[in-house]
Design an enzyme around this catalytic site. Structure first.
Site, PDB file in Angstrom:
ATOM      1  NE  ARG A  38       1.273  -8.339  -3.669  1.00 13.46           N
ATOM      2  CZ  ARG A  38       1.836  -7.829  -2.602  1.00 13.46           C
ATOM      3  NH1 ARG A  38       2.263  -6.574  -2.622  1.00 13.46           N
ATOM      4  NH2 ARG A  38       1.997  -8.533  -1.500  1.00 13.46           N
ATOM      5  NE  ARG A  47       6.011 -10.401  -2.832  1.00 12.59           N
ATOM      6  CZ  ARG A  47       5.528 -10.015  -1.650  1.00 12.59           C
ATOM      7  NH1 ARG A  47       5.225  -8.757  -1.455  1.00 12.59           N
ATOM      8  NH2 ARG A  47       5.378 -10.880  -0.684  1.00 12.59           N
ATOM      9  CG  ASP A  50       5.764  -5.765  -1.901  1.00 10.41           C
ATOM     10  OD1 ASP A  50       4.624  -5.415  -1.547  1.00 10.41           O
ATOM     11  OD2 ASP A  50       6.669  -6.051  -1.085  1.00 10.41           O
ATOM     12  CG  ASP A  52       6.159  -2.562   1.168  1.00 10.51           C
ATOM     13  OD1 ASP A  52       4.974  -2.931   1.325  1.00 10.51           O
ATOM     14  OD2 ASP A  52       7.105  -3.360   1.025  1.00 10.51           O
TER      15      ASP A  52
END
Length: 426
Positions: A38, A47, A50, A52
């Site tokens: 990344r 990207r 990702d 989260d």
């Protein structure tokens, strides 16, 4: 603000157990992102990956570099949809919204570009933004996008390597050679067949079980032969078996999909084996065995409720065994532990099954080809006379939302599917 001019991406949600604190977990996720290449260039833009943290139990974390719950959960359809696949009735911790995730999704503004779950049919997963395609720098690989209204219906052709198929089309004889299939295989490609379903054991009513070794002796040479010929690489191979050992050997030989009439109920090793193999798994609704299923067609709450309840339990068992939800395809099991009238009701109410909580978003494979209820309705006693009746049932399957139709007469049914798609998949 979001960058909308970017390549398509796949988004998912998973629930994990961890002893890490939220900050330590975030650092671990960032290390994973870095290891996968990344490089962040634009906020909320493209990207490689990702990761989260959406929620962490009922905790609230508010520090400069980490906020939990994630502050934009309720505005992101691509987050709420996969959340609703696993925890639709969960809430964010107070003092956040009083709506559960399912209700949050329902009140989002209309999206003119609908999102859909994706079910890859091969073992390699690639993102796509249109039904049944992959990135332009790789050969096309079919992906089922089960809730896109414009998706195509996939054609699954049946190859019975049995001497006792109910449809009288079995190819197993003492002198059978896989090379004799060459004209058939070329016909499959000509008629845009996506999947070839290969079976070595008849599962017609009252059929006698076959040993895994005998079943494997029938199917493995054919799979090996097909995979030795590069011209048939576009054809996906599906092994129709309820034996884990047969599934494992056939996937190793080049099959892509396991089609199990028992949804893991007839071999306790099947679900963990499929989880280990990482392949797509078709789970059919059935009660008992082919020998006993015709005596088990009583559904006190109705056949739709019975199928939905029992398949929901099977899905939960599959996921508990480690099979990813996006690897599951469901089959209502027409002709298996159902009367003729119940089969018709299943076709009529297939949209209800597709919309049931616990099953919503999963793709469906429907097999109606040449079955007894078709013959009864049309008065066609002989299997070969059931093509027209099968055509009507296939069209009804497409209208009801089937993503895959399993057929014997792929040339004729391919035309039916194309016409049905033109009418309903718009």
């Amino acid at each position: 603000m979001y960058k909308t001019d970017q390549p398509p991406f796949v988004n998912g949600v998973c629930e994990i157990e961890t002893a890490m604190s939220p900050p330590r977990l975030l650092h671990q996720l960032q290390d994973i992102e870095t290891s996968l290449g990344r490089v962040k260039t634009v906020a909320n833009g493209p990207r490689t990956i990702d990761l989260d943290i959406l929620t962490y139990e009922d905790r609230i974390v508010d520090i400069p570099w980490l906020q939990i719950p994630h502050p934009r959960i309720t505005e992101r359809e691509f987050v709420l949809r996969p959340l609703c696949d696993i925890v639709p009735h969960s809430f964010l911790p107070p003092p956040n919204t009083l709506l559960d995730f399912s209700s949050q999704l329902a009140v989002l503004p209309f999206n003119p570009d609908p999102l859909s779950p994706q079910t890859p049919l091969t073992r390699a997963v690639r993102p796509s933004n249109t039904p049944d395609t992959t990135l332009s720098d790789s050969p096309p690989k079919p992906i089922i996008t089960s809730t896109l209204p414009t998706r195509k219906t996939h054609l699954m052709a049946i190859l019975n390597l049995t001497p006792d198929s109910f449809s009288s089309d079995g190819l197993h004889t003492p002198t059978f050679s896989p090379s004799a299939l060459l004209p058939t295989l070329r016909s499959l490609l000509t008629h845009s067949v996506t999947i070839l379903d290969i079976g070595g054991e008849s599962t017609r009513p009252h059929a006698t079980p076959l040993s895994p070794s005998d079943e494997l002796a029938r199917v493995l040479p054919t799979i090996q032969y097909i995979r030795s010929l590069p011209e048939f690489n576009p054809l996906l191979l599906c092994i129709d078996t309820y034996h884990a050992s047969v599934a494992r050997a056939c996937i190793a030989a080049g099959a892509d999909i396991v089609n199990d009439i028992s949804a893991g109920q007839l071999d306790p090793d099947m679900l963990p084996t499929v989880a280990e193999l990482g392949c797509t798994y078709i789970m059919m609704h059935m009660r008992g065995t082919p020998e006993t299923m015709n005596t088990l067609a009583t559904y006190p709450a109705g056949v739709i409720e019975g199928i939905a309840t029992e398949l929901t339990a099977r899905v939960q068992e599959a996921m508990a065994a480690g099979i990813r939800r996006w690897r599951l395809i469901l089959d209502p099991g027409i002709g298996f532990a159902k009367t003729g009238d119940q089969n018709l009701e299943v076709l009529r109410k297939l949209p209800e099954l597709r919309d049931r909580e616990g099953l919503k978003g999963l793709p469906w494979c429907v097999g109606v080809s040449r079955k007894a209820f078709v013959g009864k309705v049309t008065g066609a006693a002989e299997m070969g006379e059931r093509v027209w009746g099968t055509a009507g049932a296939v069209a009804a399957s497409v209208q009801g939302g089937a993503d895959v139709v399993r057929v014997h007469d792929w040339g004729e049914m391919g035309k039916v599917v194309r016409m049905a798609d033109a009418v309903w998949r718009v």
